[in-house]
Design an enzyme around this catalytic site. Structure first.
Site: not given
Ligand SMILES: C[S@@+](CC[C@H](N)C(=O)[O-])C[C@H]1O[C@@H](n2cnc3c(N)ncnc32)[C@H](O)[C@@H]1O
Length: 268
Positions: A100, A42, A144, A118, A164
């Protein structure tokens, strides 16, 4: 259709915990010369302008990265590599907060391979245009979680999987730990790092219970709770790590102590 936009939350106290931990894991894994595979399920857009209307609406960075930026001379060494990346995008004032993907790209090496997933078209547009020097980077407009299962085990036989999610769908609290366990069975030596929000204790307990019912030998759970606790919204944040570096627990004790010193609930 996904609606979550990380720009509202970029640089929050949760991002500080998440990204400092990510940098520490990357630095540790990068000590060994052999290449590794970095997979982010993510990814978000990769870089956030804190002067944007979204960031200015919530101003969450002010009680997170903003505080650490102001006190950067006083921070313990465990924050150095995280702060080094932030410095690359800012001079005097903190205006850009890296996501990130940028932390991972800066902390890892030329020989490493990167997959960033994404699913939000707007976020993906920015992500795929991230400027970086690495050759082996793939930006994937894909789910993902499905990709994690397909991409593991990696040919490098070493891997860091950073998960995430935005938890927009309630079932993700059940589904994501299940999917991580499936991937772990395929690639049991990988380092898996899962982020989660702590919204209310009861909901969190069910999620944690689900995560605890695994048979992974080496794991680390880190949580930070705001004090005082807000009446609504996120009261804290956590990370669940499978196969953490052996020095991480000690490093996180110092990170958490510093978060406790700086990050308190604040009403805009
Ligand atoms: C919390 S944000 C990511 C923030 C980013 N990891 C960072 O720290 O900079 C979560 C992102 O996941 C995206 N997303 C949600 N479900 C997804 C899925 N199944 N696969 C890939 N991306 C997804 C959302 O659009 C959102 O941009």
């Amino acid at each position: 259709m996904l609606s979550y936009q990380h720009a509202y939350h970029a640089g929050s106290f949760a991002d500080v915990l998440k990204h400092v931990t990510l940098c520490l894991i990357c630095d540790y894994m990068g000590q060994k010369e052999s290449p590794l595979f970095y997979l982010e399920t993510h990814a978000g857009r990769g870089n956030y302008d804190l002067t944007s209307p979204m960031a200015q609406k919530t101003m969450e960075y002010k009680t997170g990265a903003g505080l650490f930026w102001k006190n950067k001379e006083k921070l313990p060494a465990v924050f150095n590599s995280w702060m080094e990346v932030i410095h690359k995008y800012n001079s005097d004032t903190l205006q850009l907060y890296p996501g990130s993907p940028l932390f991972a790209l800066h902390r890892l090496r030329e020989q490493d391979r990167f997959n960033f997933c994404e699913l939000h078209p707007g976020e993906f547009y920015f992500l795929k245009n991230l400027n970086n020097q690495h050759k082996s980077v793939q930006y994937l407009f894909k789910d993902g979680i499905a990709h994690m299962n397909a991409a593991l085990p990696p040919k490098e036989k070493r891997g860091l999987i950073f998960i995430d999610p935005s938890y927009e769908l309630k079932q993700e609290y059940q589904l994501i730990p299940d999917k991580i366990m499936q991937s772990y069975k395929k690639f049991a030596t990988g380092v898996y790092c899962l982020w989660y929000p702590i919204i209310n204790q009861r909901e969190n307990q069910a999620f944690i219970k689900n995560l605890r019912t695994n048979h992974v030998e080496n794991q680390l759970n880190i949580e930070f709770l705001l004090d005082p606790q807000p009446q609504t919204g996120m009261i804290g944040t956590g990370l669940w790590i499978f196969n953490p570096p052996h020095i991480l627990q000690e490093q996180m004790d110092e990170v958490l102590a510093t978060l406790r010193l700086y990050c308190h609930f604040w009403q805009a």
